[in-house]
Design a protein around this motif. Structure first.
Motif, mmCIF file in Angstrom:
data_model
loop_
_atom_site.group_PDB
_atom_site.id
_atom_site.type_symbol
_atom_site.label_atom_id
_atom_site.label_comp_id
_atom_site.label_asym_id
_atom_site.label_seq_id
_atom_site.Cartn_x
_atom_site.Cartn_y
_atom_site.Cartn_z
ATOM 1 N N LYS A 113 5.301 7.874 5.755
ATOM 2 C CA LYS A 113 3.854 7.946 5.583
ATOM 3 C C LYS A 113 3.475 8.912 4.471
ATOM 4 N N GLN A 114 4.094 10.087 4.487
ATOM 5 C CA GLN A 114 3.792 11.088 3.456
ATOM 6 C C GLN A 114 4.147 10.580 2.072
ATOM 7 N N ARG A 115 5.309 9.878 1.971
ATOM 8 C CA ARG A 115 5.736 9.367 0.668
ATOM 9 C C ARG A 115 4.769 8.294 0.164
ATOM 10 N N ILE A 116 4.393 7.374 1.058
ATOM 11 C CA ILE A 116 3.473 6.292 0.659
ATOM 12 C C ILE A 116 2.118 6.868 0.252
ATOM 13 N N ILE A 117 1.623 7.814 1.052
ATOM 14 C CA ILE A 117 0.322 8.421 0.755
ATOM 15 C C ILE A 117 0.356 9.174 -0.568
ATOM 16 N N ALA A 118 1.467 9.891 -0.815
ATOM 17 C CA ALA A 118 1.605 10.635 -2.076
ATOM 18 C C ALA A 118 1.634 9.682 -3.269
ATOM 19 N N ASP A 119 2.401 8.569 -3.143
ATOM 20 C CA ASP A 119 2.468 7.579 -4.229
ATOM 21 C C ASP A 119 1.094 6.958 -4.479
ATOM 22 N N ASP A 151 -4.605 1.183 1.283
ATOM 23 C CA ASP A 151 -3.192 1.370 1.627
ATOM 24 C C ASP A 151 -2.962 2.699 2.336
ATOM 25 N N ILE A 152 -3.701 3.726 1.919
ATOM 26 C CA ILE A 152 -3.578 5.042 2.566
ATOM 27 C C ILE A 152 -4.049 4.961 4.019
ATOM 28 N N VAL A 153 -5.184 4.306 4.219
ATOM 29 C CA VAL A 153 -5.710 4.154 5.585
ATOM 30 C C VAL A 153 -4.736 3.373 6.453
ATOM 31 N N ALA A 175 -1.465 3.082 6.034
ATOM 32 C CA ALA A 175 -0.266 3.889 6.279
ATOM 33 C C ALA A 175 -0.507 4.916 7.381
ATOM 34 N N LYS A 176 -1.688 5.531 7.366
ATOM 35 C CA LYS A 176 -2.009 6.533 8.397
ATOM 36 C C LYS A 176 -2.068 5.913 9.791
ATOM 37 N N LYS A 177 -2.543 4.664 9.876
ATOM 38 C CA LYS A 177 -2.679 4.010 11.175
ATOM 39 C C LYS A 177 -1.390 3.350 11.655
ATOM 40 N N SER A 178 -0.469 3.104 10.736
ATOM 41 C CA SER A 178 0.759 2.384 11.075
ATOM 42 C C SER A 178 1.620 3.173 12.060
ATOM 43 N N LYS A 179 2.111 2.472 13.073
ATOM 44 C CA LYS A 179 3.003 3.092 14.059
ATOM 45 C C LYS A 179 4.467 2.755 13.783
ATOM 46 N N LEU A 180 4.695 1.928 12.758
ATOM 47 C CA LEU A 180 6.050 1.524 12.417
ATOM 48 C C LEU A 180 6.695 2.459 11.402
ATOM 49 N N LEU A 181 5.866 3.250 10.729
ATOM 50 C CA LEU A 181 6.378 4.160 9.693
ATOM 51 C C LEU A 181 6.650 5.540 10.276
ATOM 52 N N SER A 182 7.707 6.157 9.776
ATOM 53 C CA SER A 182 7.990 7.540 10.172
ATOM 54 C C SER A 182 7.046 8.482 9.430
#
Length: 564
Positions: free
Chosen positions: A61-67, A46-48, A50-57
């Protein structure tokens, strides 16, 4: 009957995956891993993502990665807590699966062997019945149309065709049934290995992998295909064994010695570059007739720059030159750079015509060969450029002393090192890059590759440029072996092309491996060395090479026709 061989419906197991107890092990292990190791892997993915996603601000991204990272820490605690129980249960489950699989495999093999015996008997009876029926029908036709020869012949031919079709259908049904039995026997072991991997959460075991690969090889093995793929190598191996036996009997000494092996590898070193270069063109269903002239071009340039003192050669009326005032390191770099640049320039020149105008490389490289040949001989008048500075020659083309073995001095050729590096680079390009995959695609079917979005022009030109780089490096090193002249490298293109074909790189395109080109170069170099060692006339050596080349191409053509 051993425990675990009856499923929950009371029937005999056809697969260990149907065993109730083994299913319970699988469920328990899944429960232990669900919130531990499996969750860690899922959150990392999920972290990988999120980092590659271009749809997330950036904030999302930081919030998802932190969670996810917080979840990973919690999952790791669960993983540690369940680790001991998981290992115990895993070991117990794998041991049970091994025991169960032996029983199931033995029973399935016995059942399928019994089926095979019955199938063989049924097939033999069906063939016998067809032949008897055909014989009776033919006798009836002969008596019925005895007075009419033309009708009799037609009727007999028609009935024989019916019989032939019936025999073919019977054999097809028999072969299909036999293949099903073989599939069933092989699948038992495959299922066992896959189940063990699942119980170990995807971890493999070397002994299982070796066993699985061996089983697959035996399962797919066909004697006709084996000889078709390896017949030439077996013949060459027999030839080398004969040479090894004959060498001491003929008074020439032992052939299979470490110094002789190093000498063969040294002679193959520079030729390896030419084979690696032309291999890409053959993969594209092309060829290159300019290799020998490329070798002369780079070798002459290198010889001129690294010559100790003033050169004796003028080039188009310019010179003679004296490069000794320039530092040696700069001269070496200059020689290598110019060799590569010139070879790439001429190779790209031929490549543009082949890639853009669809001229076959046979023609474009033939033209390049003639151009280089004319320029070199006209420019140098065919005069050798002379020797290279002894210090730099020893640095690149000399040998390291390893020691004394059985009273014989053992030395290691330095030219082997750049050849090994070239092999690694070529292997990486062919197997680990997008460009390498595109080479196979264009070589296999240029039109399909173009439709799929691959630029055939760029790939073709890229292969020519890559070949020029290999030629430039090889010709640079060639100058350290002998005094270079416009005639250096005569016939090298044939040896390089032949080495690739012997190594399994198909002229039909899209088929071949770098390892094949490497083996081909060593085979051809070893062949020449063995014949020379035995005192065989040089002219007769071409006869041996000719037979090997025609045999290699013939086998390649047979394989290609079989695939069609």
């Amino acid at each position: 009957m051993g425990s675990g061989q009856i499923n929950e419906k009371g029937n005999e197991l056809k697969s260990i995956e149907d065993d109730v107890k083994l299913c319970q092990y699988t469920e328990k292990l899944a429960d232990l891993r669900k919130d531990g190791v499996n969750k860690v892997l899922a959150l990392k993915q999920d972290i990988v993502a999120a980092k590659k996603s271009k749809l997330l601000s950036a904030e999302e991204k930081q919030r998802i990665i932190a969670d996810c990272r917080a979840g990973i820490e919690a999952a790791k605690q669960v993983m540690v807590a369940n680790s001991a129980e998981e290992k115990r249960l895993e070991k117990e489950a794998v041991a049970y699966a091994d025991h169960l699989s032996k029983e199931v495999e033995a029973r399935v093999i016995a059942e399928e062997n019994a089926k095979l015996a019955a199938l063989k008997a049924d097939y033999a009876k069906e063939v016998s019945d067809i032949k008897q029926e055909t014989a009776a029908a033919l006798d009836k036709i002969r008596s019925q149309f005895a007075g009419n020869a033309s009708v009799l012949k037609d009727e007999l031919d028609a009935r024989k065709y019916v019989a032939k079709s019936a025999l073919f259908d019977a054999h097809s049904r028999y072969q299909t049934a036999v293949d099903r039995c073989r599939d069933a026997k092989n699948q038992v072991f495959v299922t066992h290995v896959q189940k063990n991997r699942s119980l170990r959460n995807g971890k493999t075991k070397l002994s299982e992998d070796i066993g699985l690969n061996f089983r697959n090889y035996i399962y797919k093995f066909k004697l006709s295909k084996f000889f078709l793929d390896n017949g030439l190598y077996l013949a060459i191996l027999v030839f080398f064994i004969v040479c090894i036996i004959l060498a001491p009997l003929s008074g020439n000494g032992q052939l299979l010695t470490l110094p002789n092996i190093f000498t063969i590898l040294e002679q193959a070193s520079t030729r390896m570059f030419y084979a690696l270069g032309v291999a890409g063109l053959i993969l594209l269903a092309g060829t290159d007739l300019s290799i020998g002239r490329m070798v002369a071009l780079g070798a002459v340039v290198t010889g001129l720059i690294l010559h100790p003192g003033q050169n004796i050669v003028t080039f188009f009326g310019l010179g003679p030159w004296d490069f000794t005032p320039i530092p040696m390191a700069v001269r070496v770099i200059m020689a290598l750079f110019l060799s590569i640049v010139l070879c790439v320039a001429f190779s790209a020149f031929a490549g543009v015509f082949s890639a853009r105008l669809k001229i076959h490389p046979f023609i474009s490289t033939l033209a390049t060969q003639l151009i280089i040949y004319g320029l070199l001989f006209f420019g140098t008048s065919g005069t050798p450029v002379g020797s290279i500075d002894s210090g730099i020659k020893d640095m690149f083309g000399g040998r390291w002393i390893l020691g004394v073995l059985n009273g014989e001095l053992i030395t290691f050729p330095k030219l082997i090192i750049p050849a090994v590096i070239a092999i690694i680079v070529a292997w990486f390009i062919w197997n680990k890059t997008t460009f390498g995959k595109n080479m196979y695609a264009v070589g296999g079917n240029a039109e399909a590759a173009s439709v799929s979005g691959i630029s055939v022009f760029k790939v073709t030109l890229g292969v020519f440029i890559m070949a020029g780089i290999f030629y430039g490096c090889g010709s640079f090193l060639e100058a350290f072996k002998a005094n270079a002249s416009a005639g250096t490298g005569q016939g090298y293109e044939l040896d390089a092309i032949a080495a690739c074909v012997v190594g399994g790189i198909s002229f039909n395109g899209g088929i071949g491996k770098i390892g094949g080109a490497v083996i081909g170069v060593i085979i051809f170099t070893g062949l020449t060395y063995c014949l020379t060692f035995l005192g065989i006339d040089t002219n007769l050596q071409f006869v041996f090479k000719g037979f090997i080349i025609i045999a290699a191409v013939a086998l390649d053509s047979v394989k290609y026709l079989k695939k069609k």
